[in-house]
Design a protein around this motif. Structure first.
Motif, PDB file in Angstrom:
ATOM      1  N   LYS A  52      33.967  75.958  16.471  1.00  0.00           N
ATOM      2  CA  LYS A  52      34.856  76.479  17.512  1.00  0.00           C
ATOM      3  C   LYS A  52      34.385  77.862  17.953  1.00  0.00           C
ATOM      4  O   LYS A  52      34.279  78.134  19.144  1.00  0.00           O
ATOM      5  N   GLN A  53      34.092  78.723  16.984  1.00  0.00           N
ATOM      6  CA  GLN A  53      33.702  80.090  17.308  1.00  0.00           C
ATOM      7  C   GLN A  53      32.285  80.180  17.874  1.00  0.00           C
ATOM      8  O   GLN A  53      31.915  81.205  18.441  1.00  0.00           O
ATOM      9  N   SER A  55      31.138  77.807  20.041  1.00  0.00           N
ATOM     10  CA  SER A  55      31.088  76.976  21.251  1.00  0.00           C
ATOM     11  C   SER A  55      31.022  77.820  22.526  1.00  0.00           C
ATOM     12  O   SER A  55      31.477  78.959  22.568  1.00  0.00           O
ATOM     13  N   ASP A  56      30.474  77.217  23.557  1.00  0.00           N
ATOM     14  CA  ASP A  56      30.414  77.865  24.859  1.00  0.00           C
ATOM     15  C   ASP A  56      31.809  78.092  25.429  1.00  0.00           C
ATOM     16  O   ASP A  56      32.065  79.115  26.064  1.00  0.00           O
ATOM     17  N   GLU A  57      32.712  77.141  25.188  1.00  0.00           N
ATOM     18  CA  GLU A  57      34.080  77.272  25.693  1.00  0.00           C
ATOM     19  C   GLU A  57      34.755  78.511  25.090  1.00  0.00           C
ATOM     20  O   GLU A  57      35.480  79.233  25.776  1.00  0.00           O
ATOM     21  N   TYR A  58      34.535  78.720  23.816  1.00  0.00           N
ATOM     22  CA  TYR A  58      35.114  79.882  23.138  1.00  0.00           C
ATOM     23  C   TYR A  58      34.582  81.165  23.763  1.00  0.00           C
ATOM     24  O   TYR A  58      35.337  82.094  24.047  1.00  0.00           O
ATOM     25  N   GLU A  59      33.283  81.199  23.983  1.00  0.00           N
ATOM     26  CA  GLU A  59      32.671  82.376  24.608  1.00  0.00           C
ATOM     27  C   GLU A  59      33.265  82.613  25.992  1.00  0.00           C
ATOM     28  O   GLU A  59      33.572  83.753  26.363  1.00  0.00           O
ATOM     29  N   ASP A  60      33.436  81.544  26.754  1.00  0.00           N
ATOM     30  CA  ASP A  60      34.024  81.666  28.091  1.00  0.00           C
ATOM     31  C   ASP A  60      35.453  82.195  28.026  1.00  0.00           C
ATOM     32  O   ASP A  60      35.841  83.050  28.821  1.00  0.00           O
ATOM     33  N   GLU A  61      36.236  81.677  27.058  1.00  0.00           N
ATOM     34  CA  GLU A  61      37.615  82.159  26.880  1.00  0.00           C
ATOM     35  C   GLU A  61      37.629  83.650  26.570  1.00  0.00           C
ATOM     36  O   GLU A  61      38.449  84.403  27.117  1.00  0.00           O
ATOM     37  N   GLU A  64      37.000  85.939  29.550  1.00  0.00           N
ATOM     38  CA  GLU A  64      38.111  86.028  30.490  1.00  0.00           C
ATOM     39  C   GLU A  64      39.179  87.016  30.030  1.00  0.00           C
ATOM     40  O   GLU A  64      40.029  87.425  30.829  1.00  0.00           O
TER      41      GLU A  64
END
Length: 144
Positions: A52-53, A55-61, A64
């Motif tokens: 999770k930590q 992941s690209d999604e986590y980085e994007d979150e 923001e």
């Protein structure tokens, strides 16, 4: 009747002592079915949090978020990861204080604790696998 002796199992022991550099204590661990269940649960939770930590999604979150909120989120998420690793080490080594002792001795690094969990589990795999050499050394009595 033929007798098959599996000599590779004569000296088998699923107990090992675990010693880490920089720590005076030695832990005795029995790699049995209960250990496997517990280690699988811990390893899967560590892996889940790590993925999770990472992941690209986590980085994007994170990107923001405002800097102060980003810091809070990172601090909170790392605290969860640390708890799983520290508690996991304590459980695997069957010593309530082991995880925190290892964490402190290894420079307060959750990442190192996660790697130690992996190494202990790798050791369990090796202990529970009777080598091919021992299997090949088995004696067969082909008495008829």
């Amino acid at each position: 009747m033929a007798v098959i002796e599996l000599d590779g199992f004569k000296k088998f022991s699923n107990e090992r002592e675990i010693k880490l550099p920089g720590i005076d204590k030695t832990w005795k661990v029995k790699f049995d079915d209960q250990y496997r269940i517990q280690s699988s649960l811990i390893a899967s939770e560590v892996d889940k949090l790590y993925r999770k930590q990472s992941s690209d999604e986590y980085e994007d979150e994170l990107l923001e978020l405002a800097p102060a909120d980003r810091k809070k989120r990172l601090t909170s998420d790392l605290a969860k990861f640390k708890k799983v690793c520290v508690d996991g080490l304590s459980a695997l080594l069957q010593d309530d204080g082991a995880g925190e002792e290892i964490y402190e001795a290894k420079g307060n690094s959750t990442e190192i604790c996660a790697q130690i969990i992996g190494k202990i589990n790798q050791t369990a795999d090796e202990v529970l696998n009777v080598s091919k050499d021992e299997e090949e050394a088995s004696k067969y009595d082909t008495e008829r």
